[in-house]
Scaffold this active site. Structure first.
Site, PDB file in Angstrom:
ATOM      1  N   HIS A 118      -0.080  -0.814   1.735  1.00  0.00           N
ATOM      2  CA  HIS A 118       0.437   0.526   1.427  1.00  0.00           C
ATOM      3  C   HIS A 118      -0.495   1.217   0.425  1.00  0.00           C
ATOM      4  O   HIS A 118      -0.171   1.346  -0.755  1.00  0.00           O
ATOM      5  CB  HIS A 118       1.848   0.375   0.862  1.00  0.00           C
ATOM      6  CG  HIS A 118       2.702   1.591   0.956  1.00  0.00           C
ATOM      7  ND1 HIS A 118       3.016   2.208   2.151  1.00  0.00           N
ATOM      8  CD2 HIS A 118       3.317   2.318  -0.006  1.00  0.00           C
ATOM      9  CE1 HIS A 118       3.796   3.236   1.921  1.00  0.00           C
ATOM     10  NE2 HIS A 118       3.983   3.343   0.616  1.00  0.00           N
ATOM     11  N   SER A 166       3.608   8.102   1.883  1.00  0.00           N
ATOM     12  CA  SER A 166       4.871   7.391   1.875  1.00  0.00           C
ATOM     13  C   SER A 166       6.035   8.359   1.991  1.00  0.00           C
ATOM     14  O   SER A 166       6.125   9.104   2.958  1.00  0.00           O
ATOM     15  CB  SER A 166       4.953   6.510   0.622  1.00  0.00           C
ATOM     16  OG  SER A 166       5.873   5.466   0.801  1.00  0.00           O
ATOM     17  N   ASP A 191       0.424  -2.703   6.565  1.00  0.00           N
ATOM     18  CA  ASP A 191       1.413  -2.171   5.630  1.00  0.00           C
ATOM     19  C   ASP A 191       2.730  -2.929   5.797  1.00  0.00           C
ATOM     20  O   ASP A 191       3.358  -2.893   6.848  1.00  0.00           O
ATOM     21  CB  ASP A 191       1.638  -0.680   5.885  1.00  0.00           C
ATOM     22  CG  ASP A 191       2.330   0.028   4.734  1.00  0.00           C
ATOM     23  OD1 ASP A 191       3.082  -0.632   3.995  1.00  0.00           O
ATOM     24  OD2 ASP A 191       2.121   1.247   4.580  1.00  0.00           O
TER      25      ASP A 191
END
Length: 637
Positions: free
Chosen positions: A329, A195, A301
Site C-alpha cells: 500500500h 486509498s 497490496d
C-alpha cells in the site's frame, strides 16, 4: 535537505512559445511545446477556505451539511481574469492521520486560512496554472455532517464541491459571505487521492457529475463490501464503526445515529452483500463514468487488495491508464518519484488543459516485473494471457501435483485457526496440520500469471460452513520487494528532494525512499478467501449439509507476476485465516475431491506436465509463533 529540483522541460525546436490570453479566457500564459510551465508565484498564491453547502443533513440538525474546502490558486491568473482548472483531493485524513509517507496534516494561520496543504500537489501544480482544492469529507476536520464510510454523505458531499466549482452549488466564507468559484475556474476538475481519498474519486466519478474530467485513484477502493468482506468472510468486526470513529471530527453524540446505522447495515452476523453495501459499490455505475481514469496500485497490496482495481478497470469504457508496482500500500511518489511526477504532470496537462502531448496514445500499462524493473504494455491483463485449467493430482498422497492428467484421490484436513501464513506455505513436502499443498513440476521456461486466478473445490464439510483460504506461491530463490515489511516495500532514507515551490509554512521537500529488496526462497503471489455458505450467492447464506458434496469457488486477488525457469508453482489450501480475516466459523473438517477440483490461471506460457510425485521443495524454517499478524483493522490510508 537538497536544493529545490526542477524537472527538465521539453522545448519543441528549442523555442519557448508564449500565449497571452484575452480576459476571462481559459489558458495558461506559458507553454513549452505541450507542457505547462511554472510561471506563477506560489509564495503569492491566493489561499482561502470556503464551506460548500450540500443537499444532505445526516447529522439531523435541520441545517444542510457543509463541506470545508481549502484552496490554493495562482493570484496572477485571477488578476488577469484567466480561469484555471482544478486538482481536487477529498480526504477524511487531514486532521486525524495525515497524508503521504510523512503523515502531513493541514495547517492554518491565525485567521483560520489554509497555510499548509499536505503532499506536493499544490507546490508543483499551482505555479503551472492549476488551482489545488482539498475537501474535508463530511464529518471530518472542519466539515459538518457525519462520516458514513463510503456512503451517500461522503460521495455526494465531495460531488457538491465539483458542483460549486461549476456554479451549481452554494458556498460561503467563514463570515457567511458568498464564495463564487466561477470567477476563477472554468470548472474542469481532476480528482486524485490514495486509498480512501482515491475511493472518493471513484465514487464521485460513478455519479457522472459534469465537470469531472479525470480521476487518479491510487490504491483505491471500488467496492466497500470487498474491502471489508472477502466473499462473505468477515475481515474485522465492527469495521465501519471503527473507521468512522478514527476520522470523525464531530462530537460522538452528534453522530451516534449514523454510527448505529453503520453497525446495523454492515451486518457482521451474516457477511451478506445487502442494500447497505450496494450503496457503497461503485462498480455497477462504471457505465456512468465519463472522466478519464489513471489507476495506480500495488500488485501486492494487502490493505486495499487488488480486486478493487481489477474489477473497476475491467468495467471502465473511457480513456484509461494503469501503473502496477510490486509494492503493498504505497504511493507511486515513494516508488519511482521522478517518473511519477512527470507522468502525472502530462496526464493533467492532457485532460485539464487539453494539451496534445500524446499520453493518451501511449501504452496503457506500466508494470513492475521485478525490483526496479518496469515494462510498458499495450493493455492489462496481458494480451497473451489465457485462462488455463490446471488439474490437481494426488502426488504421493501427502503433497499433490499441479498440471498433467486429472487423477483421483482425496485430501482431508481439519481447520487450524492459529496456523500462520508463514507456516502454511513453508516446507510444502511435509505434513502440516490444517493445510494441504500442491506443486507443479519445475518450470522448463518462465511463465506469467496476469489477471485473476481462482480455485474450484469439490468439498464435503462437517459443519454448516467454513472459511476456505487459497494461496498461490512461487517457490524459488530470487530478489523480491519486501512488501510484507514495515515499509510495505519501501525504506525511508535520510536525504530529501524537492518537487515544486515552497513557502515558510509549506515546503515541497520530502524524504527520499528506496525499494526494500530481500532475497527469499519463496513468495506468495496472491491469496483468496471464501465463506463456503456463500457459495450460491453473496446475498444470502446457504448452510452446508454434512456428508453432501459441494462445488465452492475461491476467487483469488488479481495479480501480475512472473515465475522464473526452474521455480515451482505451489497451491496451498487451508480453512480459516486469522491473519487477514476474523473467522466466524472454525474447527470444520474438510474433505477435498481432487478429480472434481482445479486451479484456473490467467497464464502466459505453459506449466510443465507433472510427474507422478511432486518435486522436493525446501524453504527456510517458518517462524515458530502462530500469533495473528493483525490485532486490529487497518486504515485504508
Amino acid at each position: 535537505m537538497s536544493r529545490p529540483r526542477t524537472l527538465a522541460m521539453a522545448v519543441v525546436a528549442g523555442v519557448l512559445t508564449i500565449f497571452v490570453a484575452p480576459a476571462a479566457a481559459f489558458a495558461t500564459p506559458a507553454v513549452s511545446g505541450t507542457e505547462t510551465m511554472p510561471v506563477y508565484s506560489y509564495q503569492n498564491a491566493v489561499r482561502e477556505s470556503v464551506w460548500v453547502q450540500t443537499s444532505l443533513d445526516n447529522d439531523g440538525d435541520g441545517v444542510p451539511d457543509r463541506v470545508a474546502v481549502d484552496i490554493v490558486r495562482p493570484r496572477e491568473a485571477a488578476a488577469r481574469h484567466l480561469k484555471v482548472p482544478v486538482i481536487l483531493e477529498g480526504s477524511p485524513y487531514y486532521a486525524c492521520c495525515g497524508r503521504g509517507n510523512e503523515s502531513e496534516l493541514k495547517e492554518y494561520d491565525a485567521s483560520g486560512t489554509i497555510a499548509k496543504q499536505p503532499l506536493f500537489y499544490d507546490n508543483y501544480f499551482v505555479p503551472r496554472g492549476y488551482a489545488f482544492v482539498s475537501a474535508d469529507l463530511a464529518g471530518t476536520n472542519r466539515s459538518t455532517g457525519c462520516m458514513d464510510v463510503g456512503g451517500r454523505e461522503e460521495v455526494l458531499g465531495a460531488k457538491a464541491v465539483i458542483d460549486w466549482l461549476n456554479g451549481r452549488a452554494r458556498a460561503t466564507y467563514a463570515d457567511g459571505t458568498p464564495a463564487v468559484a466561477t470567477a476563477w475556474t472554468n470548472g474542469k476538475t481532476g480528482m486524485i487521492g490514495k486509498s480512501w481519498d482515491g475511493s472518493v474519486a471513484n465514487g464521485v466519478a460513478a455519479t457522472g457529475v459534469e465537470g469531472l474530467e479525470t480521476i487518479v485513484p491510487i490504491s483505491a477502493i471500488s467496492s466497500w463490501y470487498d474491502y471489508q468482506r472477502f466473499n462473505g468472510v468477515l475481515r474485522a468486526p465492527d469495521y465501519p464503526e471503527y473507521l468512522a470513529s478514527v476520522v470523525s471530527g464531530r462530537p460522538a453524540s452528534v453522530c451516534a445515529a449514523t454510527v448505529a446505522g453503520l453497525d446495523q447495515g454492515s451486518d457482521d452476523a451474516t457477511g451478506n452483500y445487502n442494500a447497505f453495501w450496494a450503496s457503497r459499490d461503485f462498480r455497477p455505475d462504471a457505465r456512468k463514468v465519463h472522466a478519464s481514469v489513471f489507476i495506480v496500485h500495488g500488485i501486492n497490496d494487502t490493505n486495499v487488495t487488488t480486486t478493487q482495481f481489477a474489477q473497476w478497470w475491467s468495467r471502465l469504457d473511457v480513456p484509461k491508464k494503469i501503473w502496477l508496482s510490486q509494492m503493498s500500500h504505497v504511493d507511486p511518489f515513494d516508488i519511482d518519484r521522478a517518473a511519477w511526477v512527470d507522468v502525472l504532470h502530462r496526464w493533467f496537462d492532457r485532460w485539464l488543459f487539453g494539451l496534445p502531448n500524446g499520453i493518451d496514445r501511449e501504452p496503457q500499462a506500466r508494470i513492475e516485473t521485478a525490483p526496479g524493473t518496469w515494462v510498458n504494455e499495450r493493455s492489462w491483463p496481458a494480451s497473451g494471457a489465457h485462462q488455463t485449467k490446471v488439474t490437481l493430482g494426488n502426488g504421493d498422497g501427502l503433497t499433490g501435483t499441479l498440471g498433467g492428467g486429472s487423477s483421483g484421490g482425496f485430501r482431508t484436513w481439519t481447520d487450524a485457526p492459529d496456523l500462520s501464513e508463514a507456516a502454511a506455505v513453508a516446507s510444502p513436502n511435509t505434513a502440516v496440520p490444517g493445510r494441504v499443498a500442491f506443486l507443479s513440476a519445475p518450470l522448463s521456461s518462465g511463465v506469467r500469471v496476469s489477471g485473476t486466478p481462482a480455485v474450484s473445490l469439490r468439498v464435503q464439510v462437517d459443519k454448516p460452513t467454513t472459511e476456505l483460504t487459497a494461496r498461490l506461491v512461487d517457490y524459488g530463490t530470487a530478489s523480491r520487494v519486501d512488501y510484507l515489511g514495515n515499509g510495505e516495500g519501501i525504506t525511508t532514507l535520510d536525504t530529501s528532494s524537492c518537487w515544486g515551490a515552497s513557502t515558510t509554512a509549506d515546503d515541497a521537500c520530502y524524504l527520499d525512499t528506496a525499494e526494500d529488496v530481500v532475497t527469499s526462497d519463496h513468495a506468495i503471489l496472491t491469496r483468496g478467501w471464501q465463506d463456503a455458505a456463500h457459495h450460491v450467492s453473496l446475498r444470502f447464506v446457504t448452510p452446508l449439509q454434512p456428508g453432501k458434496w459441494y462445488s465452492v469457488t475461491v476467487p483469488m486477488q488479481a495479480t501480475d507476476q512472473r515465475i522464473a525457469r526452474g521455480h515451482v508453482l505451489g497451491l496451498i489450501l487451508q480453512a480459516s485465516d486469522n491473519e487477514y480475516s476474523s473467522p466466524q466459523s472454525v474447527g470444520a473438517t474438510i474433505r477435498l475431491d481432487l478429480r472434481g477440483s482445479s486451479l484456473s490461471l490467467p497464464l502466459v506460457g505453459r506449466l510443465p506436465a507433472s510427474g507422478a510425485t511432486a518435486p522436493i521443495v525446501s524453504t527456510a524454517p517458518a517462524p515458530s509463533t502462530f500469533a495473528p499478524m493483525r490485532v486490529q483493522p487497518e486504515l485504508p490510508s
